[in-house]
Design an enzyme around this catalytic site. Structure first.
Site, PDB file in Angstrom:
ATOM      1  N   ARG A  30      50.887  31.060  45.007  1.00  0.00           N
ATOM      2  CA  ARG A  30      49.987  32.362  44.494  1.00  0.00           C
ATOM      3  C   ARG A  30      50.783  32.892  43.259  1.00  0.00           C
ATOM      4  NH1 ARG A  30      45.253  35.103  45.428  1.00  0.00           N
ATOM      5  NH2 ARG A  30      45.765  37.264  46.289  1.00  0.00           N
TER       6      ARG A  30
ATOM      7  N   SER B  64      46.535  37.951  49.729  1.00  0.00           N
ATOM      8  CA  SER B  64      45.398  37.342  49.739  1.00  0.00           C
ATOM      9  C   SER B  64      44.518  37.074  51.142  1.00  0.00           C
ATOM     10  CB  SER B  64      45.925  35.815  49.311  1.00  0.00           C
ATOM     11  OG  SER B  64      44.538  34.798  49.261  1.00  0.00           O
ATOM     12  N   SER B  65      43.225  36.518  51.040  1.00  0.00           N
ATOM     13  CA  SER B  65      42.401  36.429  52.136  1.00  0.00           C
ATOM     14  C   SER B  65      42.303  34.748  52.431  1.00  0.00           C
ATOM     15  CB  SER B  65      41.214  36.926  52.156  1.00  0.00           C
ATOM     16  OG  SER B  65      41.289  38.407  51.913  1.00  0.00           O
TER      17      SER B  65
ATOM     18  N   ASN C 271      40.666  34.557  41.222  1.00  0.00           N
ATOM     19  CA  ASN C 271      40.248  35.854  41.845  1.00  0.00           C
ATOM     20  C   ASN C 271      38.499  36.127  41.610  1.00  0.00           C
ATOM     21  OD1 ASN C 271      40.233  37.975  43.517  1.00  0.00           O
ATOM     22  ND2 ASN C 271      40.961  39.453  41.909  1.00  0.00           N
TER      23      ASN C 271
ATOM     24  N   THR D 293      36.256  31.837  44.370  1.00  0.00           N
ATOM     25  CA  THR D 293      37.524  31.190  44.643  1.00  0.00           C
ATOM     26  C   THR D 293      37.193  29.846  44.808  1.00  0.00           C
ATOM     27  OG1 THR D 293      38.796  33.134  45.205  1.00  0.00           O
ATOM     28  CG2 THR D 293      39.373  30.899  46.336  1.00  0.00           C
TER      29      THR D 293
ATOM     30  N   GLY E   5      35.511  33.420  48.882  1.00  0.00           N
ATOM     31  CA  GLY E   5      34.673  34.462  49.191  1.00  0.00           C
ATOM     32  C   GLY E   5      35.357  35.815  49.617  1.00  0.00           C
ATOM     33  N   GLY E   6      36.619  35.799  48.975  1.00  0.00           N
ATOM     34  CA  GLY E   6      37.474  37.147  48.820  1.00  0.00           C
ATOM     35  C   GLY E   6      37.811  37.425  50.612  1.00  0.00           C
TER      36      GLY E   6
END
Ligand code: GLY
Length: 571
Positions: free
Chosen positions: A109, A453-454, A402, A382, A474-475
């Site tokens: 990350r 993050s997701s 992002n 993403t 997809g955030g």
């Protein structure tokens, strides 16, 4: 090779025989290729957002590489052929199971630059400047992808030079873009002109399907990485180009930030669900823990008997998603900087307690769970790749800039987009990021910290062997899409294809609204409205899930999402 003519946007891009490049060494023609949505393979499979990247991955498997090698080569190819999200200037997460049974999770990350600070996006009047956190030079965290590729390579078999070569050739000789890519690049033109002072190769009056995209600067950056390893990106010429770009646009990434970047192996987040072992990403991704919470909140409720897309099942899953996301906003962030109560949040008694106010007859307003504010929703971009081989290696990688094309800034002379990942921090308590997610202290900005993050790259093991390799972009919708895909397979007994293709939905606590995809059952929507649910505007697609499932006969069923140009390849 199995084609799904109705679902797969099968296209053949005009062939330019004179342009045959060495990229075809693996039997790949970057000027004429088709999209294959599904394959059942004996030896190995790769699913990614772009057919050329999936083909590169399989070519590496055929040359004797393992799934880690193929994943590295696929990511590098995506950095060339899928600039929306494939990247050198972003970051990602890898979850892997090695042939010897070892489980890995690798965090690459982005990190907040050394000069970053908590209030860096708050102006003198106290307003949050999301324009600065979401676009342009100041929105970029220190990229982690190249460090991640090298950290994972210790588990590969082939030399790095061999893995990067297809990407170099695709950048140097070019490839034909698809209609979707042409549309996407045309939509980007205004932003490219606004956020770049050295105009990148992506600037053009009008792109059309079949145009060749050549990226000479990017090819040279890739060659420096090939020749100098990690230092070919984080030091020397590439570092100089990044720092010069920062100076041109008021960014803050420094030579020290680049040199000090480290990818970190972490302990995978694991849990069991009805005998399956689920392996996910720990902090700084919320994905593994959110998936754990959601799966455990439904485990004892016999959702299979309710039926797929029944009112009962959708309402239960919506309430579970709402509760998990309320915890995300309050408690989750980079565990190197904030004590995230992972054990408490995944404790079964806690999760049952969390469901105490669940009412199957009506909506639980998000304000009854935690106070909130109204938020906006935005675009999500993403990319995920899933890889498997016959030695028992399985790799799930989600990687990102992002937003689509990240900060919209291309490093002058280096040819790659920088991320806008700083917006994934909570830039001010209660102020939503581009996905509408809120946060507070746990995810506040600090120099060196990684933004929450997701991303949810996930493996499911059955009897200790790989069973499912899955993930999606997809955030904030990522964890809920993986949740639904797994429930579709493990509870509703669906094929991988149905599990991915059936319409999805998403609730993230705030805003207190259910996002639904086209095809969501209208009768359920009407019934839920009467129960007190609010609905956001319908979306034509949620996520782009890439899945590989191991069939009872040991073959690999690989399915690429129909929602994009995604492609499944195997052999
Ligand atoms: N940038 C999206 C995420 O990491 O969740």
């Amino acid at each position: 090779m199995l084609f799904l003519p109705l679902l797969a946007t099968l296209f053949l891009i005009a062939c330019h025989p004179q342009q045959q490049s060495a990229a075809q060494s693996g039997g790949i023609n970057p000027y004429a290729y088709s999209i294959q949505k599904k394959t059942v393979a004996d030896h190995g499979a790769v699913v990614s957002a772009h057919p050329l990247a999936s083909k590169v991955g399989v070519s590496i498997l055929k040359k004797g590489g393992n799934a880690i090698d193929a994943a590295i080569a696929t990511q590098l190819a995506l950095a060339v052929v899928y600039p929306n999200a494939g990247n050198l200037g972003g970051g990602g997460f890898m979850v892997a199971r090695l042939g010897n049974g070892e489980l890995l999770s690798l965090d690459y990350r982005e990190m907040a630059p050394g000069a970053a600070h908590r209030d860096m996006y708050i102006d003198k009047d106290g307003n949050a400047r999301t324009d600065k956190s979401q676009d342009g030079h100041l929105s970029s965290g220190v990229p982690g992808t190249v460090a991640g590729l090298f950290a994972s390579h210790q588990y590969g078999k082939l030399p790095f030079e061999q893995l990067i070569q297809p990407a170099i050739e695709l950048a140097e000789k070019g490839f034909a873009i698809s209609e979707r890519e042409a549309r996407s690049l045309n939509n980007l033109q205004t932003d490219l002109k606004q956020y770049n002072s050295i105009m990148p190769v992506f600037v053009k009056e009008k792109w059309k399907a079949g145009d060749t995209l050549v990226q000479t600067d990017l090819a040279n950056t890739l060659k420096r990485i090939r020749d100098k390893g990690k230092a070919g990106f984080y030091e020397g010429e590439t570092a100089r180009l990044i720092v010069e770009e920062m100076k041109r646009g008021g960014g803050i990434i420094s030579y020290e930030d680049l040199k000090n970047y480290v990818a970190k192996f972490r302990t995978p987040h694991q849990f069991t669900y009805k005998g399956y072992q689920i392996v996910g990403m720990p902090m700084p991704s919320s994905g593994g823990l959110l998936l754990h919470q959601m799966m455990k909140m439904i485990e004892g409720r016999n959702i299979a008997a309710m039926g797929f897309h029944s009112l009962e099942a959708i309402q239960l899953m919506t309430e579970v998603e709402r509760r998990a996301f309320a915890d995300r906003a309050e408690y989750m962030g980079d565990a190197d900087y904030y004590k995230v109560p992972v054990a408490m949040l995944s404790n079964e008694v806690y999760l049952q307690e969390r469901m105490k106010n669940y009412n199957p007859a009506k909506a639980t307003p998000s304000t009854d769970i935690k106070p909130g504010v109204l938020l906006k929703a935005e675009s999500e971009e993403t990319t995920h790749l899933s890889v498997i081989d016959q030695q028992g290696n399985a790799v799930a990688i989600t990687t990102t800039l992002n937003n689509s094309y990240g900060s919209r800034t291309v490093v002058g002379g280096a040819g790659f987009f920088l991320n806008d990942e700083m917006d994934d921090f909570s830039i001010k308590p209660g102020v939503p990021n581009m996905y509408g997610a809120v946060g507070g202290e746990a995810n506040a900005i600090k120099a060196g910290k990684r933004m929450l993050s997701s991303m949810t790259p996930t493996l499911v093991l059955k009897d200790n062997q790989p069973y499912i390799v899955v993930g999606t972009p997809g955030g904030t919708t990522i964890p809920t899409q993986i949740f639904q895909t797994l429930v579709n397979i493990l509870e509703f007994n669906m094929s991988a294809e149905d599990a991915v293709y059936k319409p999805k939905f998403h609730h993230q606590w705030l805003p207190d609204e259910l996002v639904i995809e086209t095809g969501f059952p209208a009768s359920v929507k009407e019934a839920m409205k009467k129960m007190g649910y609010h609905f956001a505007n319908e979306r034509s697609g949620i996520g782009r899930t890439e899945i590989i499932k191991v069939l009872p006969n040991g073959k690999f069923e690989a399915v690429a999402d129909k929602r994009g140009d995604d492609a499944a390849e195997g052999y």
